[in-house]
Scaffold this motif. Structure first.
Motif, PDB file in Angstrom:
ATOM      1  N   LEU A   1       0.901  -1.163  -0.014  1.00 43.33           N
ATOM      2  CA  LEU A   1      -0.054   0.074  -0.041  1.00 43.33           C
ATOM      3  C   LEU A   1       0.877   1.265   0.031  1.00 43.33           C
ATOM      4  O   LEU A   1       0.335   2.234  -0.549  1.00 43.33           O
ATOM      5  N   THR A   2       2.164   1.182   0.553  1.00 42.58           N
ATOM      6  CA  THR A   2       2.771   2.443   1.036  1.00 42.58           C
ATOM      7  C   THR A   2       3.931   2.777   0.013  1.00 42.58           C
ATOM      8  O   THR A   2       4.267   3.824   0.056  1.00 42.58           O
ATOM      9  N   ALA A   3       4.712   1.725  -0.404  1.00 46.15           N
ATOM     10  CA  ALA A   3       6.075   1.921  -1.329  1.00 46.15           C
ATOM     11  C   ALA A   3       5.885   2.715  -2.301  1.00 46.15           C
ATOM     12  O   ALA A   3       6.824   3.351  -2.662  1.00 46.15           O
ATOM     13  N   GLY A   4       4.588   2.577  -2.973  1.00 44.78           N
ATOM     14  CA  GLY A   4       4.621   3.303  -4.212  1.00 44.78           C
ATOM     15  C   GLY A   4       3.444   2.688  -4.966  1.00 44.78           C
ATOM     16  O   GLY A   4       2.376   2.092  -4.353  1.00 44.78           O
ATOM     17  N   LEU A   5       3.281   3.088  -6.177  1.00 41.66           N
ATOM     18  CA  LEU A   5       2.327   2.589  -6.895  1.00 41.66           C
ATOM     19  C   LEU A   5       2.434   0.968  -6.899  1.00 41.66           C
ATOM     20  O   LEU A   5       3.462   0.611  -7.101  1.00 41.66           O
ATOM     21  N   PRO A   6       1.241   0.266  -6.920  1.00 44.23           N
ATOM     22  CA  PRO A   6       1.408  -1.168  -6.479  1.00 44.23           C
ATOM     23  C   PRO A   6       1.632  -1.915  -7.819  1.00 44.23           C
ATOM     24  O   PRO A   6       1.690  -1.741  -8.805  1.00 44.23           O
TER      25      PRO A   6
ATOM     26  N   ILE B   1       4.903  -8.855  -6.338  1.00 48.08           N
ATOM     27  CA  ILE B   1       5.036  -8.471  -4.908  1.00 48.08           C
ATOM     28  C   ILE B   1       5.072  -9.641  -3.667  1.00 48.08           C
ATOM     29  O   ILE B   1       5.420  -9.554  -2.852  1.00 48.08           O
ATOM     30  N   THR B   2       4.325 -10.693  -4.310  1.00 49.64           N
ATOM     31  CA  THR B   2       4.346 -11.865  -3.338  1.00 49.64           C
ATOM     32  C   THR B   2       5.203 -12.840  -3.336  1.00 49.64           C
ATOM     33  O   THR B   2       5.635 -13.510  -2.489  1.00 49.64           O
ATOM     34  N   SER B   3       6.315 -12.632  -4.367  1.00 47.18           N
ATOM     35  CA  SER B   3       7.378 -13.340  -4.510  1.00 47.18           C
ATOM     36  C   SER B   3       8.761 -12.368  -4.227  1.00 47.18           C
ATOM     37  O   SER B   3       9.778 -12.884  -4.795  1.00 47.18           O
ATOM     38  N   ILE B   4       8.730 -11.505  -3.150  1.00 51.33           N
ATOM     39  CA  ILE B   4       9.927 -10.920  -2.889  1.00 51.33           C
ATOM     40  C   ILE B   4      10.750 -11.694  -2.204  1.00 51.33           C
ATOM     41  O   ILE B   4      10.407 -12.300  -1.347  1.00 51.33           O
TER      42      ILE B   4
ATOM     43  N   LEU C   1      -6.496  -7.315  -4.712  1.00 50.98           N
ATOM     44  CA  LEU C   1      -5.216  -6.933  -5.182  1.00 50.98           C
ATOM     45  C   LEU C   1      -5.655  -6.118  -6.717  1.00 50.98           C
ATOM     46  O   LEU C   1      -4.942  -5.219  -6.911  1.00 50.98           O
ATOM     47  N   SER C   2      -6.245  -6.673  -7.520  1.00 53.28           N
ATOM     48  CA  SER C   2      -6.746  -6.076  -8.811  1.00 53.28           C
ATOM     49  C   SER C   2      -7.610  -4.649  -8.505  1.00 53.28           C
ATOM     50  O   SER C   2      -7.150  -3.725  -9.124  1.00 53.28           O
ATOM     51  N   LEU C   3      -8.300  -4.793  -7.754  1.00 57.23           N
ATOM     52  CA  LEU C   3      -9.225  -3.546  -7.477  1.00 57.23           C
ATOM     53  C   LEU C   3      -8.467  -2.602  -6.694  1.00 57.23           C
ATOM     54  O   LEU C   3      -8.500  -1.465  -7.172  1.00 57.23           O
ATOM     55  N   TYR C   4      -7.411  -2.887  -5.843  1.00 55.93           N
ATOM     56  CA  TYR C   4      -6.587  -1.572  -5.484  1.00 55.93           C
ATOM     57  C   TYR C   4      -5.577  -1.266  -6.405  1.00 55.93           C
ATOM     58  O   TYR C   4      -5.252  -0.057  -6.563  1.00 55.93           O
TER      59      TYR C   4
END
Length: 402
Positions: free
Chosen positions: A102-107, A113-116, A228-231
């Protein structure tokens, strides 16, 4: 939502650190973009001295309690207390995921993001990297290879407070969990290279479906919980409407001012500014495609996103409170509408005419306001949806307006 996600991580980290608050100065953390040795991360950097930092937390647990129960007794770990600690750490991973996304930048996209990864593997480089006192989320986007055979990097900067909390998790909590699980022979809890391992232990990392569940739990009080997609769609809509107004139209590769140093230096050696920035004086500590100018652009974008959300929160938190919503349908809507026309308070409406099912929560204004799609009647403390005429009543709960 952005503010709450970081607050949740802060509270959970303090809980798992058993109230201990070691000093954190990210400016002293050393990392190396160019090191691709498998298993390497900033924890293995000798200058940081963090390889065994978790032992400080380990020693504290021998004389500490968790949820009112001791960790150990007679020199042996108590499984019940340790299991509760494991469950809380799993919740922390979910909260860190939500806060970063949510906060690091544009999603980012779900699979990205799940495989960091927190450390290198034999195939790919890690994604979490420290640089100049900031924590970067670096994603090598490979989709472009199909057209030009080159990947490009997408960088997101974590807010400073969240970066410090993630640092505490990686340095102390995560290694301690791994050691504790080994001693208790909980093999499925051993840490792997992923920041967000699968909580069900069926695959290596969080799936997009599980990530969506995390966001939905965070936004369960919304009229429509966010996936995820809606956000991603919502964030891009916000960025196009508001963030672009804040971005200065600066092109790092085409300086416009005649006195611009980059343009002057490039002219002095007979090159276009783009050539100077991309092919000469390359910083060897960074990948060729990820030079300081590009990092600066990503830093500006992440900062604008974070500042806008912070300012929006500051501007609106005094106007809104969390309010319980009981959506009225059918006859109940007509009854409330008639009550308003007759000047009757909504408290006089029969309880049986309302939908008794517990509904999501939304924010309701304290003052009389006209908003997009809603009208708030301050006299009767009722929020009315203009499109469907649903009426939501503001009540007293534990001495506060809700």
């Amino acid at each position: 939502m952005h503010q709450v996600s970081v607050i949740k991580v802060e509270e959970r980290v303090s809980h798992l650190m058993l109230g201990w608050q070691p000093a954190v100065d990210l400016r002293t953390v050393r990392d190396d973009f160019t090191c691709r040795a498998p298993g390497w991360s900033f924890l293995q950097e000798e200058q940081n001295g963090l390889r065994f930092a978790y032992k400080a937390l380990l020693h504290r647990t021998w004389s500490s309690a968790y949820l009112g129960q001791p960790f150990a007794k007679a020199g042996r770990w108590l499984v019940q207390t340790c299991s509760a600690y494991f469950e809380s750490e799993s919740e922390l991973r979910s909260e860190i995921f939500a806060a970063i996304h949510l906060t690091a930048g544009l999603p980012a996209r779900g699979p990205e993001i799940t495989s960091i990864k927190v450390c290198n593997t034999a195939q790919v480089m890690r994604n979490l990297i420290f640089r100049e006192g900031r924590l970067l989320l670096v994603i090598e986007y490979n989709k472009a290879r199909a057209s030009n055979y080159h990947a490009f990097y997408i960088v997101r900067y974590l807010p400073q407070r969240l970066a410090e909390l993630v640092y505490l998790y990686l340095v102390y909590i995560r290694p301690f969990i791994s050691i504790l699980a080994s001693q208790l022979r909980f093999s499925y809890l051993h840490a792997n290279e992923f920041l967000f391992p699968d909580p069900r232990h069926k695959q290596k990392h969080l799936s997009p479906a599980q990530a969506t569940d995390i966001l939905k739990r965070l936004t369960m009080r919304f009229p429509a919980p966010i996936s995820l997609s809606l956000y991603r769609q919502s964030a891009l809509a916000i960025a196009k409407r508001y963030i672009r107004e804040l971005i200065q139209r600066a092109d790092f590769y085409k300086p416009k001012a005649a006195s611009d140093p980059t343009k002057m230096i490039a002219a002095g050696v007979g090159h276009h500014p783009r050539v100077l920035l991309t092919e000469y004086a390359i910083d060897s500590a960074l990948p060729v495609q990820l030079q300081p100018e590009l990092l600066e652009m990503y830093l500006q974008l992440s900062t604008l996103w974070q500042d806008w959300n912070r300012q929006y929160y500051e501007d609106h938190r005094n106007l809104w409170t969390t309010a319980a919503v009981t959506p009225a349908t059918g006859a109940a809507i007509k009854s409330e509408s008639r009550g308003l026309k007759r000047g009757l308070p909504a408290d006089s409406l029969p309880v049986s005419s309302l939908n008794k099912r517990q509904a999501p929560l939304i924010a309701a204004p304290r003052a009389s306001l006209d908003m997009d799609g809603f009208r708030y009647d301050a006299q009767y403390k009722i929020l009315i949806c203009i499109s469907c005429e649903s009426a939501f009543k503001q009540r007293k709960l534990h001495g506060t307006d809700t």
